[in-house]
Write an enzyme that holds these catalytic residues in place. Sequence first.
Site, short mmCIF file in Angstrom:
data_model
loop_
_atom_site.label_atom_id
_atom_site.label_comp_id
_atom_site.label_asym_id
_atom_site.label_seq_id
_atom_site.Cartn_x
_atom_site.Cartn_y
_atom_site.Cartn_z
N ASP A 46 0.84 -1.21 0.00
CA ASP A 46 0.00 0.00 0.00
C ASP A 46 0.87 1.26 0.00
O ASP A 46 2.03 1.22 0.41
CB ASP A 46 -0.90 -0.03 1.25
CG ASP A 46 -2.07 0.92 1.12
OD1 ASP A 46 -2.34 1.42 0.00
OD2 ASP A 46 -2.73 1.19 2.14
N GLY A 47 0.27 2.35 -0.46
CA GLY A 47 0.93 3.65 -0.35
C GLY A 47 1.62 4.14 -1.61
O GLY A 47 2.36 5.13 -1.56
N ARG A 55 -0.02 9.88 -9.40
CA ARG A 55 -0.14 8.62 -8.65
C ARG A 55 0.52 7.44 -9.38
O ARG A 55 1.15 6.58 -8.78
CB ARG A 55 -1.63 8.27 -8.46
CG ARG A 55 -2.36 9.15 -7.48
CD ARG A 55 -3.84 8.76 -7.46
NE ARG A 55 -4.04 7.35 -7.19
CZ ARG A 55 -3.96 6.78 -5.99
NH1 ARG A 55 -3.72 7.53 -4.93
NH2 ARG A 55 -4.14 5.49 -5.83
N HIS A 106 3.06 3.82 -8.63
CA HIS A 106 2.92 2.41 -9.04
C HIS A 106 4.18 1.97 -9.80
O HIS A 106 4.67 0.87 -9.62
CB HIS A 106 1.69 2.24 -9.95
CG HIS A 106 0.39 2.51 -9.25
ND1 HIS A 106 0.12 2.01 -8.01
CD2 HIS A 106 -0.71 3.22 -9.63
CE1 HIS A 106 -1.11 2.39 -7.64
NE2 HIS A 106 -1.62 3.14 -8.61
N SER A 137 -6.84 -5.73 -6.16
CA SER A 137 -7.98 -6.31 -5.44
C SER A 137 -9.25 -6.22 -6.29
O SER A 137 -9.31 -5.44 -7.24
CB SER A 137 -8.19 -5.57 -4.11
OG SER A 137 -8.75 -4.30 -4.35
N ASN A 152 -10.30 -2.77 -6.44
CA ASN A 152 -9.51 -1.84 -7.27
C ASN A 152 -10.14 -1.54 -8.63
O ASN A 152 -9.80 -0.54 -9.27
CB ASN A 152 -8.07 -2.36 -7.48
CG ASN A 152 -7.21 -2.24 -6.24
OD1 ASN A 152 -6.26 -3.00 -6.07
ND2 ASN A 152 -7.52 -1.30 -5.36
N ARG A 156 -11.44 2.01 -9.35
CA ARG A 156 -10.53 3.16 -9.59
C ARG A 156 -10.75 3.73 -10.99
O ARG A 156 -11.32 3.06 -11.87
CB ARG A 156 -9.08 2.70 -9.43
CG ARG A 156 -8.81 2.34 -7.99
CD ARG A 156 -7.35 2.23 -7.72
NE ARG A 156 -7.19 2.00 -6.30
CZ ARG A 156 -6.07 2.18 -5.63
NH1 ARG A 156 -4.99 2.59 -6.25
NH2 ARG A 156 -6.00 1.96 -4.33
N ARG A 191 2.15 -5.09 5.97
CA ARG A 191 1.36 -4.05 5.31
C ARG A 191 2.15 -2.76 5.34
O ARG A 191 2.57 -2.30 6.41
CB ARG A 191 0.01 -3.85 5.99
CG ARG A 191 -0.77 -2.76 5.26
CD ARG A 191 -2.23 -2.69 5.61
NE ARG A 191 -2.85 -1.74 4.70
CZ ARG A 191 -4.07 -1.80 4.25
NH1 ARG A 191 -4.86 -2.77 4.63
NH2 ARG A 191 -4.54 -0.88 3.42
C1 FPP Z 1 -1.65 0.39 -3.37
O1 FPP Z 1 -1.29 1.71 -3.52
C2 FPP Z 1 -1.16 -0.44 -4.45
C3 FPP Z 1 -1.92 -0.97 -5.44
C4 FPP Z 1 -3.37 -0.77 -5.55
C5 FPP Z 1 -1.36 -1.80 -6.49
C6 FPP Z 1 -0.04 -2.43 -6.19
C7 FPP Z 1 0.61 -2.65 -7.49
C8 FPP Z 1 1.91 -2.54 -7.77
C9 FPP Z 1 2.96 -2.35 -6.77
C10 FPP Z 1 2.35 -2.66 -9.17
C11 FPP Z 1 1.91 -3.89 -9.91
C12 FPP Z 1 2.22 -5.14 -9.21
C13 FPP Z 1 2.94 -6.18 -9.67
C14 FPP Z 1 3.04 -7.42 -8.90
C15 FPP Z 1 3.67 -6.15 -10.95
P1 FPP Z 1 -2.44 2.80 -3.53
O2 FPP Z 1 -2.60 3.27 -4.93
O3 FPP Z 1 -3.67 2.25 -2.91
O4 FPP Z 1 -1.79 3.89 -2.63
P2 FPP Z 1 -2.57 4.96 -1.73
O5 FPP Z 1 -3.33 4.19 -0.69
O6 FPP Z 1 -1.46 5.76 -1.16
O7 FPP Z 1 -3.45 5.73 -2.65
#
Ligand code: FPP
Length: 249
Positions: free
Chosen positions: A24-25, A37, A41, A69, A72, A75, A192
């Site tokens: 997360d984050g 944002r 990623h 998820s 997700n 979004r 987490r």
């Molecule tokens: C949470 O950050 C992260 C995600 C929703 C996606 C995680 C994906 C990656 C790290 C890249 C793709 C993964 C792989 C395995 C290739 P957030 O966007 O919810 O952050 P925030 O809570 O700060 O908004």
Amino acid sequence: MTSRAKDGSVGAPKPPAHVAIIMDGNGRWAQQRGLARVLGHRRGIESVRRITTECARLHCSSLTLYAFSVENWKRPKTEIRVLMNLLRKFLIDERPTIMENRIRLTSIGRIDDLPIEVVRELRKTEQMSARNDGMVLRLALSYGGRAELADAVKRIAREVEAGRLDPDAIDEETIRAFLYDPELPDPDLLIRTAGEMRFSNFLLWQVSYTELYVTQVCWPDFREPELAAAFEDYRRRVRKFGGLTKVAT
Ligand code: FPP
């Protein structure tokens, strides 16, 4: 706990066998720097690469990453598109690293919900790495713990309806057998990042006795030293699984 090598010498401390991570984050990491944002990623992918390689090097047997998820999908379309592209690229670019480290890549979740070009690369990487005997890297994609249980119950009901399963015979092992991956061991440690103290619908069945570690560090900054700190914290935990004495893990 320390591990003992074949020659009897005491080696590096034993890592948790199965590590699961809620990454997360990414968005916050970018926003804190005045960036879009999606750049969070993008940098998060480098963390995926580094943490996967490090867990394999330390001889963890499983690493399960919450990559996308079921929630997700709510979004903005543009962000989903970027995430799917990053995922597809990761599945192609990381093949040499996966093979070099003898990692077996698999997935859990409603995989059919993903774009066909992602599914294609996912299946290719899964097939290519299927015989690897090292760490199992599981990507949770279009995954939700409640969805997993609902899907399992649906399949169990069909078995009962067809007369192949006696309702009185249903126990915890039956339910596990109908989860997305019955081979997925319960995680020893759930990490987490970015500070939220919740499970967010991740591996709800499997985390009953998992040790939880929450760090304020955002996923794009979570690298080898942060993983070492999480493992060090885990080593100090006393795991009792509902009993009175510590159980060796
Ligand atoms: C949470 O950050 C992260 C995600 C929703 C996606 C995680 C994906 C990656 C790290 C890249 C793709 C993964 C792989 C395995 C290739 P957030 O966007 O919810 O952050 P925030 O809570 O700060 O908004």
